[in-house]
Design a protein around this motif. Structure first.
Motif, PDB file in Angstrom:
ATOM      1  N   ALA A 135       0.837  -1.194   0.000  1.00 53.70           N
ATOM      2  CA  ALA A 135       0.000   0.000   0.000  1.00 53.70           C
ATOM      3  C   ALA A 135       0.875   1.248   0.000  1.00 53.70           C
ATOM      4  O   ALA A 135       1.894   1.300   0.677  1.00 53.70           O
ATOM      5  CB  ALA A 135      -0.915   0.002   1.220  1.00 53.70           C
ATOM      6  N   ASP A 136       0.456   2.242  -0.765  1.00 57.48           N
ATOM      7  CA  ASP A 136       1.137   3.536  -0.740  1.00 57.48           C
ATOM      8  C   ASP A 136       0.516   4.462   0.288  1.00 57.48           C
ATOM      9  O   ASP A 136       1.040   5.533   0.575  1.00 57.48           O
ATOM     10  CB  ASP A 136       1.072   4.183  -2.127  1.00 57.48           C
ATOM     11  CG  ASP A 136       1.750   3.320  -3.183  1.00 57.48           C
ATOM     12  OD1 ASP A 136       2.936   3.005  -3.004  1.00 57.48           O
ATOM     13  OD2 ASP A 136       1.067   2.943  -4.160  1.00 57.48           O
ATOM     14  N   GLY A 137      -0.652   4.060   0.804  1.00 60.33           N
ATOM     15  CA  GLY A 137      -1.325   4.854   1.823  1.00 60.33           C
ATOM     16  C   GLY A 137      -2.407   4.034   2.477  1.00 60.33           C
ATOM     17  O   GLY A 137      -2.914   3.075   1.888  1.00 60.33           O
ATOM     18  N   VAL A 138      -2.727   4.371   3.709  1.00 61.66           N
ATOM     19  CA  VAL A 138      -3.778   3.648   4.435  1.00 61.66           C
ATOM     20  C   VAL A 138      -4.743   4.657   5.055  1.00 61.66           C
ATOM     21  O   VAL A 138      -4.331   5.647   5.648  1.00 61.66           O
ATOM     22  CB  VAL A 138      -3.188   2.730   5.536  1.00 61.66           C
ATOM     23  CG1 VAL A 138      -4.300   2.115   6.371  1.00 61.66           C
ATOM     24  CG2 VAL A 138      -2.323   1.644   4.913  1.00 61.66           C
ATOM     25  N   LEU A 139      -6.036   4.352   4.883  1.00 60.59           N
ATOM     26  CA  LEU A 139      -7.090   5.213   5.420  1.00 60.59           C
ATOM     27  C   LEU A 139      -7.895   4.421   6.445  1.00 60.59           C
ATOM     28  O   LEU A 139      -8.229   3.263   6.217  1.00 60.59           O
ATOM     29  CB  LEU A 139      -8.013   5.641   4.270  1.00 60.59           C
ATOM     30  CG  LEU A 139      -9.345   6.310   4.624  1.00 60.59           C
ATOM     31  CD1 LEU A 139      -9.104   7.725   5.129  1.00 60.59           C
ATOM     32  CD2 LEU A 139     -10.268   6.331   3.409  1.00 60.59           C
ATOM     33  N   ILE A 140      -8.139   5.043   7.591  1.00 61.92           N
ATOM     34  CA  ILE A 140      -9.114   4.465   8.520  1.00 61.92           C
ATOM     35  C   ILE A 140     -10.275   5.450   8.589  1.00 61.92           C
ATOM     36  O   ILE A 140     -10.073   6.657   8.716  1.00 61.92           O
ATOM     37  CB  ILE A 140      -8.515   4.258   9.936  1.00 61.92           C
ATOM     38  CG1 ILE A 140      -7.352   3.275   9.872  1.00 61.92           C
ATOM     39  CG2 ILE A 140      -9.586   3.755  10.901  1.00 61.92           C
ATOM     40  CD1 ILE A 140      -6.618   3.129  11.208  1.00 61.92           C
ATOM     41  N   SER A 141     -11.485   4.936   8.454  1.00 57.16           N
ATOM     42  CA  SER A 141     -12.627   5.847   8.497  1.00 57.16           C
ATOM     43  C   SER A 141     -13.705   5.274   9.403  1.00 57.16           C
ATOM     44  O   SER A 141     -14.073   4.104   9.299  1.00 57.16           O
ATOM     45  CB  SER A 141     -13.166   6.060   7.075  1.00 57.16           C
ATOM     46  OG  SER A 141     -14.183   7.022   7.100  1.00 57.16           O
ATOM     47  N   GLY A 142     -14.176   6.103  10.312  1.00 60.21           N
ATOM     48  CA  GLY A 142     -15.189   5.651  11.281  1.00 60.21           C
ATOM     49  C   GLY A 142     -16.268   6.694  11.468  1.00 60.21           C
ATOM     50  O   GLY A 142     -16.314   7.709  10.765  1.00 60.21           O
ATOM     51  N   CYS A 143     -17.144   6.422  12.434  1.00 62.85           N
ATOM     52  CA  CYS A 143     -18.239   7.352  12.732  1.00 62.85           C
ATOM     53  C   CYS A 143     -17.680   8.613  13.377  1.00 62.85           C
ATOM     54  O   CYS A 143     -16.622   8.589  14.003  1.00 62.85           O
ATOM     55  CB  CYS A 143     -19.231   6.719  13.705  1.00 62.85           C
ATOM     56  SG  CYS A 143     -19.890   5.138  13.162  1.00 62.85           S
ATOM     57  N   HIS A 144     -18.427   9.684  13.253  1.00 61.97           N
ATOM     58  CA  HIS A 144     -18.032  10.932  13.908  1.00 61.97           C
ATOM     59  C   HIS A 144     -17.989  10.738  15.426  1.00 61.97           C
ATOM     60  O   HIS A 144     -18.746   9.942  15.966  1.00 61.97           O
ATOM     61  CB  HIS A 144     -19.033  12.030  13.576  1.00 61.97           C
ATOM     62  CG  HIS A 144     -18.840  12.604  12.213  1.00 61.97           C
ATOM     63  ND1 HIS A 144     -18.093  13.725  11.975  1.00 61.97           N
ATOM     64  CD2 HIS A 144     -19.288  12.195  11.008  1.00 61.97           C
ATOM     65  CE1 HIS A 144     -18.100  13.990  10.675  1.00 61.97           C
ATOM     66  NE2 HIS A 144     -18.830  13.068  10.067  1.00 61.97           N
ATOM     67  N   PRO A 145     -17.094  11.482  16.112  1.00 61.12           N
ATOM     68  CA  PRO A 145     -17.028  11.370  17.578  1.00 61.12           C
ATOM     69  C   PRO A 145     -18.428  11.528  18.177  1.00 61.12           C
ATOM     70  O   PRO A 145     -19.167  12.434  17.801  1.00 61.12           O
ATOM     71  CB  PRO A 145     -16.112  12.521  17.979  1.00 61.12           C
ATOM     72  CG  PRO A 145     -15.230  12.724  16.790  1.00 61.12           C
ATOM     73  CD  PRO A 145     -16.079  12.403  15.596  1.00 61.12           C
ATOM     74  N   GLY A 146     -18.798  10.620  19.054  1.00 65.18           N
ATOM     75  CA  GLY A 146     -20.118  10.678  19.678  1.00 65.18           C
ATOM     76  C   GLY A 146     -21.162   9.860  18.952  1.00 65.18           C
ATOM     77  O   GLY A 146     -22.229   9.576  19.486  1.00 65.18           O
ATOM     78  N   ASP A 147     -20.868   9.480  17.696  1.00 61.86           N
ATOM     79  CA  ASP A 147     -21.855   8.754  16.897  1.00 61.86           C
ATOM     80  C   ASP A 147     -21.537   7.269  16.760  1.00 61.86           C
ATOM     81  O   ASP A 147     -22.216   6.572  16.017  1.00 61.86           O
ATOM     82  CB  ASP A 147     -21.935   9.356  15.484  1.00 61.86           C
ATOM     83  CG  ASP A 147     -22.757  10.635  15.464  1.00 61.86           C
ATOM     84  OD1 ASP A 147     -23.360  10.934  16.512  1.00 61.86           O
ATOM     85  OD2 ASP A 147     -22.788  11.301  14.425  1.00 61.86           O
ATOM     86  N   CYS A 148     -20.504   6.786  17.463  1.00 61.68           N
ATOM     87  CA  CYS A 148     -20.083   5.394  17.282  1.00 61.68           C
ATOM     88  C   CYS A 148     -21.225   4.449  17.625  1.00 61.68           C
ATOM     89  O   CYS A 148     -21.884   4.600  18.652  1.00 61.68           O
ATOM     90  CB  CYS A 148     -18.872   5.095  18.162  1.00 61.68           C
ATOM     91  SG  CYS A 148     -18.313   3.387  18.050  1.00 61.68           S
ATOM     92  N   HIS A 149     -21.461   3.491  16.748  1.00 60.33           N
ATOM     93  CA  HIS A 149     -22.489   2.476  16.973  1.00 60.33           C
ATOM     94  C   HIS A 149     -22.177   1.668  18.227  1.00 60.33           C
ATOM     95  O   HIS A 149     -23.058   1.078  18.834  1.00 60.33           O
ATOM     96  CB  HIS A 149     -22.545   1.566  15.742  1.00 60.33           C
ATOM     97  CG  HIS A 149     -23.754   0.687  15.677  1.00 60.33           C
ATOM     98  ND1 HIS A 149     -24.970   1.137  15.223  1.00 60.33           N
ATOM     99  CD2 HIS A 149     -23.946  -0.615  16.016  1.00 60.33           C
ATOM    100  CE1 HIS A 149     -25.858   0.150  15.269  1.00 60.33           C
ATOM    101  NE2 HIS A 149     -25.261  -0.925  15.745  1.00 60.33           N
ATOM    102  N   TYR A 150     -20.887   1.633  18.582  1.00 57.31           N
ATOM    103  CA  TYR A 150     -20.469   0.886  19.772  1.00 57.31           C
ATOM    104  C   TYR A 150     -19.974   1.858  20.841  1.00 57.31           C
ATOM    105  O   TYR A 150     -18.990   1.589  21.518  1.00 57.31           O
ATOM    106  CB  TYR A 150     -19.371  -0.108  19.400  1.00 57.31           C
ATOM    107  CG  TYR A 150     -19.783  -1.070  18.325  1.00 57.31           C
ATOM    108  CD1 TYR A 150     -20.673  -2.108  18.599  1.00 57.31           C
ATOM    109  CD2 TYR A 150     -19.313  -0.940  17.031  1.00 57.31           C
ATOM    110  CE1 TYR A 150     -21.075  -2.983  17.611  1.00 57.31           C
ATOM    111  CE2 TYR A 150     -19.699  -1.822  16.038  1.00 57.31           C
ATOM    112  CZ  TYR A 150     -20.585  -2.841  16.329  1.00 57.31           C
ATOM    113  OH  TYR A 150     -20.984  -3.713  15.356  1.00 57.31           O
ATOM    114  N   LYS A 151     -20.643   2.994  20.903  1.00 61.71           N
ATOM    115  CA  LYS A 151     -20.375   4.017  21.919  1.00 61.71           C
ATOM    116  C   LYS A 151     -19.043   4.755  21.745  1.00 61.71           C
ATOM    117  O   LYS A 151     -19.031   5.963  21.607  1.00 61.71           O
ATOM    118  CB  LYS A 151     -20.436   3.416  23.338  1.00 61.71           C
ATOM    119  CG  LYS A 151     -21.845   2.973  23.695  1.00 61.71           C
ATOM    120  CD  LYS A 151     -21.872   2.481  25.134  1.00 61.71           C
ATOM    121  CE  LYS A 151     -23.247   1.941  25.497  1.00 61.71           C
ATOM    122  NZ  LYS A 151     -23.243   1.278  26.798  1.00 61.71           N
TER     123      LYS A 151
END
Lengths: 148, 585, 585, 148
Positions: free
Chosen positions: A61-77
């Motif tokens: 990989a030339d780059g790695v992206l992690i993408s998640g829910c906005h702070p406070g919106d996590c499905h798992y708190k």
């Protein structure tokens, strides 16, 4: 590598509830974006083991992206907060490997943000394209072949 | 019980009651001015004067605050009573010649003019002090009182020299028997729309006509009791003793298997578009206010009136207020076109006003809608295609004098027009309900870009959410009209029924598991788990996952330093294989 | 099983098979021209010539129609074979010099030119007769045959001199190995849209991609077998033997408690508006045809093509075709605006064509619809507000030459415009399904003025009908898009579930009853009752009502000459009282 | 009798399934029509006993309307055909009473025909208005008082 320009290979770890749905939205809405990011779905950005990131770089990989829910919106708190903490640690670690911090990115993309996902993909691709291919010193065999 | 005689009639009444109450019981009318049943009687105006005889002793007393006694004999119309009453009324006439109730009383008593000196022919206040007592004992504000003495004595009205203690409840005006106290808006106008509020009019009320259960509630924001601790007039008049000011909101816990969210919408706040002058021009009203105005059970009995009480000669209806506008909401609110057409029809039906309808696109998409639009076209509503830029009261011609002028680019004529009207109705769009974002967090559901709740799939699962068992009905998912809402809500009910009927619910099989042989017992995972699904087994010295509590986020797996924690279907080895797969060209 | 050797390879094959089939089994290629697996082989072209040796005897035979024998030894490329084949090919080259497969064969055999005389350098027909045999044995029409003899021998093609026996199946062209038979429309054009049909392309097919069950059906209107009794090629290629041409439609009786009608819609027939030239101009197509054209699994693989196979440079999309038009349907079809926008987007995505969108009002009312419209505005689709008057191919300028010209009054510019385009898509509206009126009669439900089914109440009961237990879902009640249909159909399901769950059903208590004392036994009522709810009790000599069958119309009551029949809740006395009540002022 | 014009009093017998729903539609669509027709609902036009019509005239009606489903659309299969037969018989009978045939009308109004119901009411009202009040010879007491 079309037209001689370097096409970076990017890996994106997307959480199931926000970012993956956001990417899906971008797709169903027929938004056109750089196809460089190959997506791996995880249930939560908190699931992204630092090893996954290292493995991705190691595999080419030339780059790695992690993408998640906005702070406070996590499905798992609070899984995304865990991801954020690991991201910061990992950035330091990658620096020691000689990997530029611009090659590793954490983003919050909600299920509604198809447009944002599009922008993130395009921007990240452009950013890594400017950096050029990643040559890992010890395991660069694969990479040497990828010169433009 | 006490027995007494009034004008020869025998009457029995509870001890502690007044002569006035006893007289009311046997339907004998005693005139009063400063008496009000909910305010303690004071005998200030002295027109309720009666002659009482008890144990041979005769006296003149005020009926309103004299308690009954056993064997009391009351004369309400004896010569002595009338003489005293006449004198009192003549004095009141001199004090407050403009007070209508005093004039009526004088007429009934045969008085033509007062023999005392009239100081101010416009005066209405009889200095009875009912307002002062009401403000003190009912409202609890004590914002008004008597000042000066003798002929200079007067009541300090709350709006004359505004007092900080005044809560603006207007109770003083309500209690004033002679109409001496009035209230006006800051421009000195009596504004009907404001006066009628075009909305809830009292602090205790049935919230809506279709309320279930059909019982009143107390608006603690508006209720005087919740401002001053006094009043409770409502409890005094409710003979069922059904009113309880001490009730508290309760939190009930109800266990359910499925949830349908139907949190609805709130109307767009028209004040956010200053150019339309809502809140500034009293005759610029919102759609909901017009609904109230035109409602047969509303404050005007369904009559369409301007703020000054007259009928409008021209009305403008502006579509897409807050909708289809990048500055506010980009989306179409779906219902405004049709309710605007309904308004136009009602105005045509109830008044002879010219109706101007300002639209961008006429969205009459539902059953019978286009036909209705067609009918309106024939009824003579003037449709102008264009977005209104602003509303002003600055007249440029005589024809515009005293009117609200709607400025709009008529896109069909290709020219900017000024349309003078008397009333403007703003077809305000729909926005998610007030606590929408909080609800989204509580139920762990997403919102789409328009901020309404996001359905699982626009076509395949339009009433489901990403949280299994939680369904969406009505305008919380997107603006929609009543027929579409009823039908769609039925869809949500069907989903909920189907799930309830099945009775069981399959969890995602992506839970974590801990390899007993690898676990070092560090308990890092125990603290990381947001669902307390991991406990430490002291005997074995390892962490254990509770499958029913684990929701499968995998945070513990990513964190386990000894690689003992795995997530089913998202094992490290599986994800590694995915990563490798990406780079096999 | 039979064992033989081909070019030294041993091969085992069932008795009755040909040498050609055996060679195919061991992957040895023998050239053929007039061979087709579903038509009986005839050995006409003789290019499949091989050398066979059996029991010491060697011979040259045609592989296509020579059956295998035990111990047969076959040479497909021996000198003798090649020599014979070369001779045959040279003769074919003289006969049909323009036939490409013959030229290829010649090249493979190293033949540069034929030594025989060429009669017609344009000739393609090799007189193999495959078409004649196909027409006779496959199609069963026997519409073509050889005429003349020797060098004058030729095949009479069906379109040259149209035969009455020809059913126009084009099987001859399909089977012809050299492309000697072609078919054209009456203007001599090869019309791609017609050729591809932009719809069902074969007589046996899966009706739609989402079909449940996912199995093919035979279109008896199009199937050759149902025209001539022959063909059945499909049964020959289906190795599961799943095809049965003798299946008949069955009438099944199913007892149910509730019924949901979801009979859908049919698209407006664009031919009804002659001014738009649908059916006349091949590049004027309907929305459904465009859907087929743009479908990735469609005939063009999703490529947007004109009738001549080229890509359009300008496309016009016309909204409201058959909708919002007093001449056709007054109502709005609700879905056309959005699918038209989708089309515009797809054309922009797939071609570089200019897209013109002709609309009256842009009805983007649903979730995300306005946003999509907004996106289209930025993508460069040209929106023209106005109803198109007609489409013509009469060019007035050079720019219009060879184009379709859309004439429209642009209501925003206030001028009539002529827009030349290559393709026009008609956004045809929705009408109730074909057997809609018959369904309404069967289920005893009403239709509203727009001819769609009438719901019980537009707001309170939008999916119910006046017949209890019968519910409406989808476009049979009114046009609606997929999200709205899925949601509303859920509502119908909920109603049906609720009724099914209750299990019982209350009949209206307005049944008739007969007064035994008054009934004269005339039996007039027995014959009048449309539900055979009244029977004659011979013993008692009176008529008797069956409460469960009586639906309460009251016809018997009105007809009873002795006043013995009564309708509950609609008694004569009750109606008399109503009449009297009317005239009490 | 407002403005001196004669306001006829009309009785309408409407079947429940078509005409009553049609009248309801006219109402909910806020169509304005002559309020002269007072409606009596019956389940089917076949329920209208000839006596009802005579009773209505006797009580003071200036006209009587029967309205049912269109032929073939009867909720009870054929009740409206029965109504049609009775209507024709009744017309002859009314003639013998000296009641003009224009005072008695049979109409088919479906549930969708709010507009038609409006027209029927307006037209019938106008028609009877032209005829003037109905004076029944033997029981005319009530009617004599109704002169304009």
């Amino acid at each position: 590598m079309s037209n001689g320009t370097f096409e970076p290979r990017l890996v994106g770890f997307l959480c199931n509830w926000c970012s993956y749905t956001g990417a899906d939205l971008a797709g169903t809405a027929r938004m056109i974006y750089a196809p460089n990011v190959r997506i791996i779905r995880v249930m939560c950005s908190g699931r992204v083991d630092p090893q996954f990131v290292l493995k991705a770089f190691k595999e080419g990989a030339d780059g790695v992206l992690i993408s998640g829910c906005h702070p406070g919106d996590c499905h798992y708190k609070e899984g995304n907060y865990k991801a954020l903490r690991r991201y910061k640690l990992l950035l330091k670690m990658l620096d020691q490997f000689g990997i530029e911090k611009e090659r590793f990115r954490l983003e919050w993309v909600s299920a509604a943000e198809g447009v944002k996902f599009q922008h993130v993909c395009n921007e990240f691709t452009e950013q890594v394209r400017k950096l050029g291919p990643l040559y890992l010193s010890k395991n660069g065999g694969k990479h040497e072949q990828r010169e433009a | 019980m006490v027995n007494l005689t009034i004008d020869g009639k025998k009457v029995q009444i509870e001890e502690g009651k007044t002569i006035l109450q006893a007289a009311a019981k046997c339907e004998i009318k005693i005139p009063t001015l400063c008496y009000h049943p909910v305010v303690e009687a004071y005998g200030a105006c002295r027109v309720c004067m009666v002659e009482v005889t008890v144990r041979g002793k005769t006296d003149l007393v005020t009926a309103c605050n004299t308690k009954v006694q056993e064997g009391l004999d009351v004369q309400t119309g004896s010569e002595r009573v009338l003489k005293a009453r006449r004198l009192n009324v003549e004095m009141l006439m001199a004090r407050a010649p403009a007070a209508e109730p005093v004039q009526e009383l004088a007429k009934a008593l045969g008085i033509e003019k007062t023999r005392f000196e009239i100081k101010d022919p416009q005066e209405k206040c009889i200095l009875c002090g009912l307002c002062v007592r009401a403000c003190e004992t009912i409202v609890g504000a004590s914002a008004i009182s008597f000042i000066e003495r003798g002929t200079e004595r007067k009541v300090m009205p709350p709006f004359g020299e505004p007092s900080e203690a005044c809560i603006g409840c207007t109770a003083c005006a309500y209690f004033c028997p002679t109409g001496a106290i009035t209230y006006e808006d800051k421009y000195g106008r009596k504004v009907i729309h404001t006066e009628l509020h075009l909305g809830p009019t009292t602090a205790i009320r049935v919230p809506i006509r279709q309320a279930v259960p059909m019982v009143p509630l107390i608006d603690t924001e508006a209720c005087i009791h919740f401002k001053t601790g006094e009043c409770k007039v409502c409890t005094k008049v409710c003979d069922r003793e059904a009113i309880n000011h001490d009730m508290q909101d309760e939190t009930l816990e109800v266990e359910v298997g499925t949830i349908i969210l139907a949190s609805g919408f709130k109307p767009f706040d028209a004040k956010r578009i200053p150019a339309y002058g809502y809140g500034h021009f009293p005759n610029v009203i919102t759609a909901l206010e017009f609904e109230r105005l035109v409602n047969a059970s509303g404050p005007t009995g369904g009559k369409i009136k301007l703020a000054d009480g007259t009928e409008p000669k021209a009305v403008g209806i502006i579509h897409c207020v807050g909708s289809r506008d990048e500055n506010y909401n980009e989306y179409c609110s779906r219902v405004c076109c049709m309710y605007s057409l309904k308004f136009a029809h009602l105005i045509k039906e109830k008044t002879s006003a010219d109706v101007y309808d300002f639209y961008i696109d006429m969205r009459c998409f539902g059953k019978g809608y286009e036909e209705f639009y067609h009918r309106l076209l024939h009824e003579g509503t003037k449709f102008i295609r264009g977005r209104v830029s602003d509303i002003t009261d600055m007249a440029m011609t005589q024809r515009e004098e005293g009117k609200l002028i709607i400025r709009v680019e008529d896109t069909l004529l290709g020219t900017v027009r000024r349309i003078p009207v008397d009333m403007v109705i703003l077809a305000t769009g729909l926005e998610p309900s007030i606590d929408h974002n909080q609800l989204a967090k509580i139920f762990n559901i997403s919102c789409s870009q328009d901020t309404f709740f996001l359905e699982r799939h626009p076509k395949l699962a339009p009433v489901s959410t990403f949280s299994d068992g939680i369904y969406l009905a009505g305008a919380c998912q997107a603006p929609r009209d009543i027929p579409d809402t009823v039908a769609q809500a039925g869809g949500a009910a069907a989903e909920a029924l189907a799930l309830a009927d099945k009775g069981t619910f399959a969890l995602e099989p992506v839970t974590a598991e801990i390899d007993e042989d690898l676990c070092a017992g560090c308990q890092l995972c125990v603290n990381l788990c947001p669902f307390t699904a991991i406990t430490y087994d002291k005997e074995k010295g390892i962490s254990v996952v509770n499958d029913a509590l684990c929701k499968g986020c995998g945070t513990c797996v990513a964190a386990c330093p000894s690689g003992a924690s795995h997530q089913k279907h998202f094992r490290d080895s599986q994800i590694f294989a995915e990563i490798e797969g990406i780079f096999v060209v």
